[in-house]
Design a protein around this motif. Structure first.
Motif, PDB file in Angstrom:
ATOM      1  N   ASP A   1       0.865  -1.176   0.000  1.00 52.98           N
ATOM      2  CA  ASP A   1       0.000   0.000   0.000  1.00 52.98           C
ATOM      3  C   ASP A   1       0.904   1.229   0.000  1.00 52.98           C
ATOM      4  O   ASP A   1       1.365   1.683   1.043  1.00 52.98           O
TER       5      ASP A   1
ATOM      6  N   PRO B   1      -3.966   5.311   3.184  1.00 52.04           N
ATOM      7  CA  PRO B   1      -3.858   3.841   3.124  1.00 52.04           C
ATOM      8  C   PRO B   1      -5.204   3.174   3.372  1.00 52.04           C
ATOM      9  O   PRO B   1      -5.865   3.441   4.376  1.00 52.04           O
ATOM     10  N   SER B   2      -5.623   2.328   2.448  1.00 54.38           N
ATOM     11  CA  SER B   2      -6.929   1.678   2.581  1.00 54.38           C
ATOM     12  C   SER B   2      -6.832   0.161   2.519  1.00 54.38           C
ATOM     13  O   SER B   2      -7.832  -0.525   2.746  1.00 54.38           O
TER      14      SER B   2
ATOM     15  N   PRO C   1      -5.396  -2.031   4.602  1.00 59.75           N
ATOM     16  CA  PRO C   1      -5.759  -2.734   5.848  1.00 59.75           C
ATOM     17  C   PRO C   1      -7.265  -2.894   6.027  1.00 59.75           C
ATOM     18  O   PRO C   1      -7.736  -3.958   6.462  1.00 59.75           O
TER      19      PRO C   1
ATOM     20  N   GLU D   1      -7.152  -4.066   9.970  1.00 58.46           N
ATOM     21  CA  GLU D   1      -6.765  -2.730  10.422  1.00 58.46           C
ATOM     22  C   GLU D   1      -6.008  -2.760  11.746  1.00 58.46           C
ATOM     23  O   GLU D   1      -5.159  -1.900  11.998  1.00 58.46           O
TER      24      GLU D   1
ATOM     25  N   SER E   1       1.535  -2.035   4.689  1.00 60.61           N
ATOM     26  CA  SER E   1       0.938  -0.719   4.511  1.00 60.61           C
ATOM     27  C   SER E   1       1.382   0.174   5.655  1.00 60.61           C
ATOM     28  O   SER E   1       1.580  -0.294   6.790  1.00 60.61           O
TER      29      SER E   1
ATOM     30  N   GLY F   1      -0.491   2.002   6.992  1.00 60.51           N
ATOM     31  CA  GLY F   1      -1.647   1.972   7.869  1.00 60.51           C
ATOM     32  C   GLY F   1      -1.488   1.032   9.052  1.00 60.51           C
ATOM     33  O   GLY F   1      -2.199   1.173  10.054  1.00 60.51           O
TER      34      GLY F   1
ATOM     35  N   ASN G   1      -1.852   5.604  13.625  1.00 66.13           N
ATOM     36  CA  ASN G   1      -3.208   5.636  14.160  1.00 66.13           C
ATOM     37  C   ASN G   1      -4.180   5.853  13.003  1.00 66.13           C
ATOM     38  O   ASN G   1      -4.081   6.845  12.282  1.00 66.13           O
ATOM     39  N   LYS G   2      -5.103   4.925  12.815  1.00 64.22           N
ATOM     40  CA  LYS G   2      -6.005   4.999  11.667  1.00 64.22           C
ATOM     41  C   LYS G   2      -6.926   6.211  11.714  1.00 64.22           C
ATOM     42  O   LYS G   2      -7.509   6.595  10.701  1.00 64.22           O
TER      43      LYS G   2
ATOM     44  N   VAL H   1      -1.789  11.507   8.299  1.00 66.59           N
ATOM     45  CA  VAL H   1      -0.345  11.354   8.164  1.00 66.59           C
ATOM     46  C   VAL H   1       0.201  12.680   7.635  1.00 66.59           C
ATOM     47  O   VAL H   1       0.062  13.006   6.464  1.00 66.59           O
TER      48      VAL H   1
END
Length: 370
Positions: free
Chosen positions: A138, A144-145, A147, A153, A180, A182, A186-187, A191
């Protein structure tokens, strides 16, 4: 039809053909070499292109043949008699950062929102289901998607000692090795990195990831064109790139810019083909119906114009979105309608990669010039 064919007749016909790269006709662009040969009804000559990986070679040659048959005469023997000359360039061998990875495929889009990550995830799964060893990086640092799409995730990759080095062990889902940014941020937080920081993070995921032997490593690139793209190109020997777009004109315009970036002399990455995502909408209750919400065949027409393969048309189907949100790409469901589309896409990508690796001669004869 004229009883006698003269070079000026050929030049006049070729002046009707526009070269997409400059907007000028072939004669005005100086692309017609002074070697027009006429033997009765047989005509042959050479066209000069400025770069070996020009996406317009096949389409321009075909247009030149059509123009001669139209303006000179249908009896002219011209098909297959146009040679292509391109400059001979010395290509430096890319550093083999990942010697156990056979092919690196960049999946990119000119703009966001066209489903590039969804296509990347499903293409990776479809390749794995076909028996290939697959990894997915990723590379979309700021969004980032992967995860989420693979339902991991909360996963945190571990370090593993390999030959005296501590390497990051990718998370594996549905036969695909995943890394990734991600996994490490922290989601719920953005970033906020400058380009150099993002580039260094990607280099670390590549060089310190325990990818092992892979047939295909897919790079889910960030949308647009940026220094991150250049970082990946300079870091890896990329086998080729595939562009994802929707049929609408605003997406196609940005896709052309992205293709131009990869074909630029400073980048020099072959474009394996184009993927038209959200090509039409098909409701679940009416699977035979097609509604062209974003326009019809825009990606197909662009691929034909640029002379690059159309790798696949993926419909806008609710289940594709639902599967991605639920962490199980729709290609996982091997018998579903959407999985068939992605399986066909994977087959077409493999075919293009194998042709590129085998260095198959194109239909048009190409000569290298000093």
């Amino acid at each position: 039809m004229a009883t006698t064919i003269y070079p000026n007749l050929i030049l006049e016909a070729l002046s009707k053909v526009r070269y997409p790269g400059t907007g000028k006709n072939l004669v005005e662009s100086g692309m017609v070499e002074d070697d027009i040969r006429i033997d009765g009804l047989k005509v042959s000559f050479s066209l000069i292109f400025d770069k070996p990986n020009s996406p317009f070679i096949k389409s321009v040659v075909k247009a030149a043949e059509t123009a001669i048959l139209t303006y000179v005469g249908q009896d002219v023997d011209i098909r297959g008699n146009i040679s292509v000359k391109v400059p001979e360039v010395e290509v430096a061998e890319a550093p083999k950062l990942l010697p156990e990875v056979k092919n690196v495929i960049a999946v990119f889009s000119g703009k966001g929102g066209v489903g590039k990550s969804t296509v990347s995830a499903n293409l990776a799964v479809a390749l794995a289901q076909a028996g290939y060893k697959v990894g997915l990086l990723d590379a979309d640092i700021f969004g980032p998607s992967v995860p989420l799409m693979f339902g991991c995730e909360d996963a945190r990759p571990l370090l593993e000692e390999v030959n005296g080095r501590e390497l990051i062990q990718p998370i594996e889902r549905y036969g695909v090795k995943l890394l990734s940014i991600g996994f490490f941020v922290n989601k719920e937080s953005p970033v906020l990195w400058r380009g150099s920081m993002a580039g260094n993070a990607l280099k670390q995921l590549l060089s310190e990831g325990n990818w092992g032997e892979l047939d295909y490593l897919l790079l889910d690139m960030p949308p647009g064109t940026s220094d991150i793209h250049l970082t990946l190109v300079q870091t890896l020997g990329i086998t080729g790139a595939v562009v994802v777009t929707t049929p609408q004109q605003v997406a196609l315009a940005d896709a052309i810019k992205g293709i131009g970036m990869f074909l630029d002399d400073k980048v020099g990455v072959p474009v394996l083909g184009l993927i038209e995502n959200m090509a039409w909408f098909t409701p679940a209750e009416l699977p035979q119906n097609r509604y062209y919400i974003f326009g019809r065949d825009g990606g197909r027409k662009l691929a034909e114009e640029l002379g690059i393969p159309l790798l696949g048309q993926i419909p806008l189907v609710q289940s594709i979105r639902e599967c991605g949100d639920e962490g199980a790409p729709s290609a996982v469901q091997e018998d579903s309608m959407t999985a068939i589309f992605f399986r066909t896409l994977a087959q077409n990508v493999v075919e293009q990669v194998e042709q590129r690796n085998a260095n198959l001669a194109p239909t048009t004869k190409v000569e290298m010039t000093k």
